[in-house]
Design an enzyme around this catalytic site. Structure first.
Site, PDB file in Angstrom:
ATOM      1  N   ARG A   1       0.852  -1.202   0.000  1.00 14.50           N
ATOM      2  CA  ARG A   1       0.000   0.000   0.000  1.00 14.50           C
ATOM      3  C   ARG A   1       0.879   1.240   0.000  1.00 14.50           C
ATOM      4  O   ARG A   1       0.592   2.240  -0.641  1.00 14.50           O
ATOM      5  CB  ARG A   1      -0.950   0.002   1.217  1.00 14.50           C
TER       6      ARG A   1
ATOM      7  N   TYR B   1     -17.208  16.464 -14.839  1.00 18.00           N
ATOM      8  CA  TYR B   1     -17.669  15.077 -14.932  1.00 18.00           C
ATOM      9  C   TYR B   1     -18.705  14.809 -13.827  1.00 18.00           C
ATOM     10  O   TYR B   1     -18.514  15.223 -12.680  1.00 18.00           O
ATOM     11  CB  TYR B   1     -16.459  14.143 -14.816  1.00 18.00           C
TER      12      TYR B   1
ATOM     13  N   ASP C   1      -8.114  18.607 -14.187  1.00 17.38           N
ATOM     14  CA  ASP C   1      -8.380  17.238 -14.613  1.00 17.38           C
ATOM     15  C   ASP C   1      -8.038  17.176 -16.109  1.00 17.38           C
ATOM     16  O   ASP C   1      -8.740  17.741 -16.944  1.00 17.38           O
ATOM     17  CB  ASP C   1      -9.855  16.894 -14.348  1.00 17.38           C
TER      18      ASP C   1
ATOM     19  N   LYS D   1      -8.819   6.057 -19.000  1.00 12.27           N
ATOM     20  CA  LYS D   1      -9.187   6.563 -20.314  1.00 12.27           C
ATOM     21  C   LYS D   1      -7.996   6.481 -21.287  1.00 12.27           C
ATOM     22  O   LYS D   1      -7.492   5.413 -21.531  1.00 12.27           O
ATOM     23  CB  LYS D   1      -9.745   7.975 -20.154  1.00 12.27           C
TER      24      LYS D   1
HETATM   25  N1  PLP Z   1     -12.467  12.732 -14.700  1.00  6.24           N
HETATM   26  C1  PLP Z   1     -13.040  12.646 -15.906  1.00  6.24           C
HETATM   27  C2  PLP Z   1     -12.938  13.795 -16.846  1.00  6.24           C
HETATM   28  C3  PLP Z   1     -13.736  11.493 -16.281  1.00  6.24           C
HETATM   29  O1  PLP Z   1     -14.308  11.419 -17.488  1.00  6.24           O
HETATM   30  C4  PLP Z   1     -13.823  10.419 -15.347  1.00  6.24           C
HETATM   31  C5  PLP Z   1     -14.565   9.186 -15.685  1.00  6.24           C
HETATM   32  O2  PLP Z   1     -15.278   9.125 -16.675  1.00  6.24           O
HETATM   33  C6  PLP Z   1     -13.225  10.554 -14.099  1.00  6.24           C
HETATM   34  C7  PLP Z   1     -12.537  11.718 -13.813  1.00  6.24           C
HETATM   35  C8  PLP Z   1     -13.304   9.457 -13.074  1.00  6.24           C
HETATM   36  O3  PLP Z   1     -12.426   8.436 -13.385  1.00  6.24           O
HETATM   37  P1  PLP Z   1     -12.614   6.902 -12.977  1.00  6.24           P
HETATM   38  O4  PLP Z   1     -13.825   6.403 -13.692  1.00  6.24           O
HETATM   39  O5  PLP Z   1     -11.341   6.252 -13.380  1.00  6.24           O
HETATM   40  O6  PLP Z   1     -12.819   6.872 -11.485  1.00  6.24           O
END
Ligand code: PLP
Length: 382
Positions: free
Chosen positions: A46, A98, A172, A197
Site C-alpha cells: 500500500r 464530470y 483534470d 481513459k
Molecule cells: N475525470 C473525468 C474527466 C472522467 O471522465 C472520469 C470518468 O469518466 C473521471 C474523472 C473518473 O475516473 P474513474 O472512472 O477512473 O474513477
C-alpha cells in the site's frame, strides 16, 4: 527527451536481476527485511510497489511534473486531492465537470463541511467574482466532459497568483492527456487523471493519477495515498504503463478520425450542434489552438430530434459500442443524460437528453463515417 521517447522509457529500466525489458508486475503485498526496520526501499505494497513506482515516475515526467502518484481510480485520485482541504474550506469548480466529480463534491464532501461553487470557468470574470478568502482550490476540467468546453489554464493561474493566500489550481487532464495539453507548464499546481481513459487506452483497466511539482504538496498527497489506501494493483499499473507507450501515436489517430467525424456531423441535417475543440463552430477554438496540440478524440453533439433521436442513434450504431467510458482504441457512443451524467439530473449541471457523446476510436474512419451515417438515418426515420 521528447514526449514520444518519454512515453516509452520514462520511469522504466530493464529489470536489474533478469534484464526483462518490460517492468515486471511485482505481485507482492510485502517485502523481506534485512533486519528490523531495515528494508530495501519497500516495506508494504500500500505504501510502495516497484511496478507502481515505475508508473508514478513515468506520469511525473510526461506531465512535466516532479512527482506522480497512482490511484485505484480517477475518483480516488480526485478524492485524495480534496482531502488536502478542511471543513470550512471553499472550492471553486467548473459548472460542467464530470458527473462523478460533481457527485463526490456534493454528496460525499459537502456533508463533511467543504463548500463548492460552480461557475463557467471559461469566463475569467465569473472565476474572479466567485473567489472567496476561504477558497483553497480551483478545480478545472478542460476540455469538459461532455460539453468539451475549455478553460484558459494560464489565465486562471495568473489570476490566482495575485491572491493571498493563493488557492491551488487543479486540472483534470483526462480528456486532453499530457500529449495534448500541459497544465503544470501553464501554471497549474496539480494535474489529475482518470488513467482508465486515454493513458490506459485499451478499456482494460480502471485507474487514476495525480502529478505535482511542489515537494511539500507531494508529501501531503503521498501521506494521504498511504493513509487512505486507494492504491492500484501492480497488474493495473503495468497495464497503464503499457498503454502509455503508444499514447502519442494513438492520440494522433484519435484526433485525425475525430476531426473528420466532427466535420461530417456539423453538416448533417439531423444534428443541431456539434462540440469539438478544433472545429470552427467551437466558440473557444482560438483557445483550443493555443492550449492544445490537437482537438483530441471526444465529440459531443445535440440531436435536433431530442431525447428519442439521441437514444435511437446510440442504439443503432454497429461499430460504435453503446457504452460508458472513453479513451480506448475502440469507438464508443453514449447518451450522457441517461448514462455517464445521470447523477447530475435536476442539478445546475444537468445535460440535455438529446446530447450524444462519442469516444472516437482508431478504426478506419470511413467505417466510422458509414456507421454514424446509417445510425443518424435511423434517427431521422423516427
Ligand atoms: N475525470 C473525468 C474527466 C472522467 O471522465 C472520469 C470518468 O469518466 C473521471 C474523472 C473518473 O475516473 P474513474 O472512472 O477512473 O474513477
Amino acid at each position: 527527451m521528447r514526449f514520444e521517447t518519454l512515453s516509452i522509457h520514462a520511469g522504466q529500466k530493464p529489470d536489474p536481476t533478469t534484464g526483462a525489458v518490460m517492468t515486471p508486475i511485482y505481485q507482492t503485498s510485502t517485502y523481506v527485511q534485512d533486519g528490523v526496520g531495515k528494508h530495501r526501499g519497500y516495506e508494504y505494497s500500500r505504501t510502495g510497489n516497484p511496478t507502481r513506482a515505475a508508473l508514478e515516475a513515468c506520469l511525473a515526467q510526461l506531465e512535466a511534473g516532479e512527482f506522480g502518484l497512482a490511484f485505484s481510480s480517477g475518483m480516488a485520485a480526485t478524492d485524495t486531492v480534496l482531502r488536502l482541504l478542511r471543513p470550512g474550506d471553499h472550492v471553486l469548480a467548473g459548472n460542467d465537470v464530470y458527473g462523478g466529480t460533481f457527485r463526490l463534491f456534493e454528496r460525499v464532501l459537502r456533508p463533511y463541511g467543504l463548500d463548492f461553487t460552480y461557475v463557467d470557468t471559461g469566463d475569467l470574470k465569473q472565476v474572479e467574482a466567485a473567489l472567496r478568502p476561504e477558497t483553497c482550490l480551483v478545480w478545472l476540467e478542460t476540455p469538459t466532459n461532455p460539453w468539451l468546453n475549455l478553460s484558459d489554464i494560464a489565465q486562471i493561474a495568473s489570476l490566482l497568483a495575485s491572491r493571498s493566500p493563493r488557492p491551488w489550481l487543479a486540472v483534470d487532464n483526462t480528456f486532453a492527456t499530457p500529449y495534448l495539453q500541459r497544465p503544470l507548464e501553464l501554471g497549474a499546481d496539480i494535474v489529475v487523471h482518470s488513467t482508465t481513459k486515454y493513458l490506459g487506452g485499451h478499456s482494460d483497466v480502471v485507474g487514476g493519477a495525480v502529478v505535482v511539482r511542489d515537494p511539500e504538496l507531494h508529501e501531503r498527497l503521498a501521506f494521504l495515498q498511504n493513509a487512505v489506501g486507494a492504491v492500484p494493483a501492480p497488474l493495473d499499473c503495468f497495464l497503464v504503463l503499457r498503454g502509455i507507450k503508444t499514447l502519442p501515436v494513438r492520440m494522433d489517430r484519435h484526433a485525425a478520425n475525430a476531426a473528420l467525424l466532427a466535420d461530417f456531423l456539423a453538416e448533417h441535417p439531423a444534428v443541431a450542434q456539434v462540440r469539438y475543440p478544433f472545429h470552427p463552430s467551437h466558440p473557444q477554438m482560438d483557445l483550443a489552438l493555443r492550449q492544445m496540440r490537437s482537438g483530441g478524440g471526444m465529440i459531443s453533439f445535440v440531436m435536433k430530434g431530442g431525447e428519442a433521436a439521441a437514444r435511437c442513434t446510440a442504439e443503432a450504431t454497429k461499430i460504435f459500442a453503446l457504452a460508458e467510458s472513453l479513451g480506448g482504441v475502440e469507438s464508443l457512443i453514449e447518451v450522457p443524460a441517461a448514462m455517464t451524467h445521470a447523477s447530475t439530473s435536476g442539478s445546475q449541471i444537468a445535460v440535455p437528453p438529446g446530447l450524444v457523446r462519442l469516444s472516437v476510436g482508431l478504426e478506419n474512419v470511413d467505417d466510422l463515417l458509414e456507421d454514424l451515417s446509417q445510425a443518424l438515418a435511423a434517427a431521422e426515420r423516427l
